[in-house]
Scaffold this motif. Structure first.
Motif, PDB file in Angstrom:
ATOM      1  N   ARG A 139       0.835  -1.218   0.000  1.00 33.72           N
ATOM      2  CA  ARG A 139       0.000   0.000   0.000  1.00 33.72           C
ATOM      3  C   ARG A 139       0.863   1.259   0.000  1.00 33.72           C
ATOM      4  NH1 ARG A 139      -3.117  -2.977   3.913  1.00 33.72           N
ATOM      5  NH2 ARG A 139      -1.952  -1.990   5.582  1.00 33.72           N
ATOM      6  N   GLY A 140       2.193   1.088   0.098  1.00 32.93           N
ATOM      7  CA  GLY A 140       3.101   2.229   0.093  1.00 32.93           C
ATOM      8  C   GLY A 140       3.414   2.741   1.482  1.00 32.93           C
ATOM      9  N   GLU A 141       3.056   1.974   2.497  1.00 32.63           N
ATOM     10  CA  GLU A 141       3.305   2.418   3.869  1.00 32.63           C
ATOM     11  C   GLU A 141       4.676   1.943   4.333  1.00 32.63           C
ATOM     12  OE1 GLU A 141       0.111   0.794   6.132  1.00 32.63           O
ATOM     13  OE2 GLU A 141      -1.407   1.942   5.070  1.00 32.63           O
ATOM     14  N   GLY A 179       6.438   8.210  14.862  1.00 29.99           N
ATOM     15  CA  GLY A 179       5.250   8.338  14.005  1.00 29.99           C
ATOM     16  C   GLY A 179       5.545   8.105  12.539  1.00 29.99           C
ATOM     17  N   GLY A 180       4.484   8.061  11.748  1.00 31.04           N
ATOM     18  CA  GLY A 180       4.638   7.940  10.304  1.00 31.04           C
ATOM     19  C   GLY A 180       4.626   6.512   9.792  1.00 31.04           C
ATOM     20  N   PHE A 181       4.581   5.524  10.687  1.00 29.99           N
ATOM     21  CA  PHE A 181       4.571   4.134  10.242  1.00 29.99           C
ATOM     22  C   PHE A 181       3.131   3.666  10.050  1.00 29.99           C
ATOM     23  CE2 PHE A 181       8.759   4.348  12.146  1.00 29.99           C
ATOM     24  CZ  PHE A 181       9.519   3.668  11.211  1.00 29.99           C
ATOM     25  N   GLY A 182       2.927   2.858   9.036  1.00 26.60           N
ATOM     26  CA  GLY A 182       1.598   2.307   8.815  1.00 26.60           C
ATOM     27  C   GLY A 182       1.349   1.092   9.681  1.00 26.60           C
ATOM     28  N   ILE A 197      -1.064   0.826  12.743  1.00 26.59           N
ATOM     29  CA  ILE A 197      -1.582  -0.433  13.292  1.00 26.59           C
ATOM     30  C   ILE A 197      -0.469  -1.019  14.155  1.00 26.59           C
ATOM     31  CG2 ILE A 197      -2.417  -2.742  12.750  1.00 26.59           C
ATOM     32  CD1 ILE A 197      -3.056  -1.597   9.904  1.00 26.59           C
ATOM     33  N   LEU A 198      -0.780  -1.345  15.388  1.00 27.98           N
ATOM     34  CA  LEU A 198       0.204  -1.993  16.260  1.00 27.98           C
ATOM     35  C   LEU A 198      -0.199  -3.456  16.362  1.00 27.98           C
ATOM     36  CD1 LEU A 198       2.678  -1.570  18.058  1.00 27.98           C
ATOM     37  CD2 LEU A 198       1.163  -1.096  19.952  1.00 27.98           C
ATOM     38  N   PRO A 245       1.180   8.279   4.900  1.00 26.80           N
ATOM     39  CA  PRO A 245       2.173   9.081   5.634  1.00 26.80           C
ATOM     40  C   PRO A 245       3.485   8.309   5.785  1.00 26.80           C
ATOM     41  CG  PRO A 245       0.566   8.155   7.135  1.00 26.80           C
ATOM     42  CD  PRO A 245       0.103   7.807   5.760  1.00 26.80           C
ATOM     43  N   SER A 246       4.548   9.057   5.911  1.00 24.32           N
ATOM     44  CA  SER A 246       5.856   8.432   6.131  1.00 24.32           C
ATOM     45  C   SER A 246       6.543   9.153   7.282  1.00 24.32           C
ATOM     46  CB  SER A 246       6.700   8.520   4.864  1.00 24.32           C
ATOM     47  OG  SER A 246       6.876   9.854   4.508  1.00 24.32           O
TER      48      SER A 246
END
Lengths: 309, 525
Positions: A95-97, A193-196, A231-232, B366-367
């Motif tokens: 998905r590009g994450e 932050g910033g991780f899918g 998502i964790l 987001p990244s």
């Protein structure tokens, strides 16, 4: 509630008996009508966005993995936990994450990760545990050296019992150290932050070590990812996050086929070993808990090895 | 039009730039070999207390408030570089006149940067940001701008044709301010004395002298001085073409032992470097920290040491310009690799790089922020080890552990999801079934395998969970490779299902054909 009572009494044109009591309570507690929010007006927590887990059967069972929530996947050895982990990572990277895998026991197999379809550039791998050479090839010399220490100290069935206890204590300390690294790394990555998708792989940690993670830590993690698209995902042997997890899945290996094979083996109608091929695992997944409290259901799915075609 | 940026009292200004906390205090700069050190420059506070150039160190030390600092060529060169950066952030045509003076060609700048007073005010402000209090003067010719900057405080804009009137009030000394050689100084002192005897005190008086008579007495040099005093000279700038070096240094009087005070100094250097880089619209992708150490014999042998120097290089995945991030990264790096000896000198150099241009898409996932991510990675690396965090890179080999760790960059090239579907790896992981994963044991577990007809029937291992009777088996599959290297490998692989009580698990068991022995390499999960 209070505003409803007042309006009703005013409409009827006569005061209720407890109107006076309410006003007395309001005076005592200094609660103004504006500060009291009727339960009917409380904001309903929006349902989290569900994203595909990479395994259609699991998606059919759970609706996917919830964003901004903690998901637990538990099960014994060879129950398909790692397969599901890799499938989720592959789906997220496709998905590009950007994803992170916090590997408590440094157990990720790069070939499996590639075969699962993970875009390796988008995966941050944190290898917790003892210091070892990264990607060190196992060779004639290094192989023996790597296992030498362990074998000398541990692999000796004639050792006395006290020696086993010492080794057990060492292993316990090692597990605690790894767990500490995992929790700190998770904190840092969640803050960043910033991780899918952030995956905590605690599969190889002994259950008694994994249970030492305080419940407050899981609450903190849940609070940190709330209202974020992260998502964790925690992979472990037994559920440890309690009510903090929004989705709890239990995986297990379907043993029927294997036991049938054993019966065949007993009757000597069995193919030679070199004519057999390990083609995958048959897994059953049981939905233990979910946010919407739907009744528990289960589903079965099969995995296949990269060479199975 | 031309602008001149002049830093008065440059030696003190360079020292104050390195130590800004000294600004409200009286400061004097010393030069010479002990015990014959003399004061060569003082600031205004010090001169109010009666401290003057030429005094000896012992005389100056009678004033307890006075901060005495030795002359530092490093600080002066850093200040000079900062002055050039200030000028070059406005115009590409800059003349490096002297260490304290820079001339800037402002031709065509008005349409870009505003009116001349605005440009000169901006120049003054930019110099202040870089830690230098400068006089700025704008005039129609470079020499008039130079004289005005040296003689007039603050910002001065001289309209074209008004040079003689504005420069007239300046003392005659400003004409001889930039003679630095001993011989030139002697000559200029002689001329100054001659003019003083004639009663010439300011430039207006010199400009009013008759040309022929002046020429008869002082020759061509006299006429040149008169032209300068009238603001009527014309010359072209000599633009500088120096490589862009971004370096800052501090020499310490007393060696630093702890990392905490070092962080304060690093912070100062980083802020100066980042301001200089920012003034040229540049970022950096590599920071090189060089520490001169006091005691060579006690150095940590593992560190990279060259001639009593401790060198650490910080390579960043993307160009950045945040001094706080750099400071934290350097702190984490120094915590992991301490210098091992007291520090005498700090030298910090930045490799300039163009800022990254990233166009974020509205609908892209987001990244992580690169700056934040770099800090997070450094922190995690400090915890788990440097080579144990990053992205995977598969090597072109059949070796089971054929991979290496590489730096994780949060700005991976955006690929079209459709393109990735054409990957061979993605073909394997189709939508209907997931690929069975292997969990590796690192290092592999040595095992005792009981064989029956050359086939494993029971496996025992130090790990209690990994043992039991073989319920199902497939193999052996023979693999070998790297036989032309010392690290050759050859093995037989088995896939086994082990029953341990009620549980059944699948393992990959390996027989090492070269070293001998059985090993449990991983578990299928």
């Amino acid at each position: 509630m209070s505003s409803a009572v007042v309006s009703t009494s005013a409409a009827l044109g006569r005061p209720f008996a407890f109107d006076g009591e309410i006003s007395a309570i309001k005076k005592q507690s200094k609660i103004t009508p504006a500060s009291v929010i009727p339960a009917s007006r409380l904001e309903i927590r929006p349902a989290p966005e569900m994203v595909p887990s990479g395994i259609p059967a699991i998606d059919a069972l759970t609706g996917g993995l919830p964003r901004g929530c903690l998901t637990e996947i538990c099960g014994p050895a060879s129950s398909g936990r790692t397969t599901m982990l890799l499938a989720a990572l592959a789906a997220a990277t496709r998905r590009g994450e950007f994803c992170a895998l916090i590997d408590a026991s440094d157990a990720l197999d790069p070939q499996s990760a590639f075969a699962a379809g993970i875009e390796l550039d988008r995966l941050l791998w944190v290898r917790c545990g003892e210091e070892t050479q990264p990607g060190c090839p196992i060779s004639r010399t290094s192989f023996a050296r790597e296992v030498g220490k362990a074998s000398q100290s541990a692999f000796d069935f004639d050792r006395t019992r006290w020696k086993e206890n010492v080794i057990g204590e060492k292993a316990s300390r090692h597990s605690e150290h790894r767990l500490e690294q995992v929790l700190r790394a998770t904190d840092l990555l969640l803050e960043s932050g910033g991780f899918g998708l952030i995956v905590l792989d605690l599969s190889d940690l002994p259950p008694q070590a994994a249970r030492r993670v305080p419940l407050t830590t899981w609450f903190r993690y849940r609070r940190t990812i709330e209202h974020t698209p992260t998502i964790l995902l925690a992979i472990e042997q037994h559920p440890i996050a309690g009510s903090c997890s929004s989705l709890l899945l239990k995986l297990d290996l379907l043993k029927n086929e294997l036991l049938k094979n054993e019966a065949l083996h007993a009757t000597q109608i069995f193919r030679p070993t070199h004519a057999q091929l390990f083609t995958g695992l048959d897994i059953s997944a049981e939905l233990i808990s979910r946010l919407d409290r739907k009744p528990a259901r289960s589903v079965a799915f099969a995995t296949k090895t990269a060479w199975a075609g | 039009m031309f602008a001149c940026i002049y830093v008065p009292n440059f030696l003190v200004a360079a020292a104050l730039r390195a130590e800004p906390e000294l600004k409200p205090r009286p400061v004097a700069i010393l030069e010479g070999k002990p015990p014959l050190e003399t004061i060569i420059a003082v600031n205004e506070n010090a001169s109010r207390l009666g401290i003057a150039p030429g005094m000896t160190k012992s005389q100056a030390e009678l004033c307890t408030e006075l901060a005495l600092r030795p002359r530092s060529p490093l600080q002066e060169s850093s200040a000079h570089a900062a002055l050039l950066d200030c000028a070059q952030s406005f115009s590409p045509c800059v003349e490096d006149t002297t260490c304290d003076t820079v001339l800037v060609d402002l031709a065509g700048m008005e349409s870009l940067l505003g009116s001349l007073p605005e440009i000169s005010r901006a120049l003054c402000d930019r110099a202040a940001v870089l830690g230098l209090n400068a006089n700025v003067a704008v005039a129609s010719n470079p020499d008039a701008a130079l004289l005005a900057a040296r003689g007039l405080f603050g910002v001065t804009v001289i309209p074209s044709g008004d040079e003689a009137a504005r420069l007239g009030s300046l003392p005659i000394k400003v004409l001889f301010a930039n003679q630095l050689d001993e011989e030139e100084k002697k000559q200029s002192d002689l001329r100054l004395e001659t003019l003083a005897r004639w009663g010439i005190r300011d430039l207006r008086a010199l400009a009013a002298l008759p040309k022929v008579s002046l020429s008869e007495r002082l020759g061509q040099e006299g006429l040149r001085l008169q032209q300068l005093a009238r603001g009527a000279t014309s010359r072209t700038l000599v633009p500088m073409e120096e490589p862009m070096l971004f370096e800052e240094s501090i020499e310490l009087e007393h060696p630093i032992v702890l990392l905490e005070p070092l962080a304060f100094l690093l912070n100062r250097l980083l802020e100066q470097l980042c301001t200089r880089l920012g003034s040229r619209a540049l970022c950096t992708q590599e920071l090189r920290l060089t520490l001169d150490l006091e005691n060579f014999s006690l150095f940590n042998q593992q560190s990279k040491i060259n001639n009593q120097q401790f060198v650490r290089t910080l390579r960043l995945p993307l160009p950045m310009l945040d001094p706080k991030v750099f400071l934290k990264l350097l702190q984490l790096d120094l915590n992991a690799h301490p210098p091992g000896a007291p520090i005498l000198k700090i030298h910090l150099a930045a490799e300039p790089a163009r800022p990254r241009s990233a166009q974020g898409g509205l609908f892209l996932p987001p990244s992580p922020e690169p700056e934040k991510m770099e800090l997070t990675l450094a922190r995690i690396a400090g915890m788990v080890g440097e080579n144990k965090v990053g992205a995977l890179e598969l090597l072109d080999t059949h070796h089971p552990e054929g991979f290496r760790m590489q730096r994780f960059v949060a700005e991976a090239p955006q690929t079209n999801p459709r393109e990735t579907n054409t990957d061979s790896a993605s073909d394997l992981a189709d939508e209907t079934s997931a690929v069975t994963a292997l969990r590796r044991f690192r290092p592999p577990l040595r095992a005792n395998v009981t064989l029956e007809n050359n086939q494993p029937v029971h496996l025992a291992c130090r790990k209690k969970e990994v043992q039991g009777d073989v319920l199902w088996k497939a193999g052996p599959w023979r693999f070998s490779g790297d036989w032309w290297e010392r690290e050759a490998w050859s093995r037989d692989e088995w896939d086994l299902a082990l029953r341990n009580g009620e549980t059944i698990s699948f393992y990959r068991v390996v027989r090492d054909l070269l070293g001998g022995g059985w090993f449990v390499e991983g578990m299928y999960d």
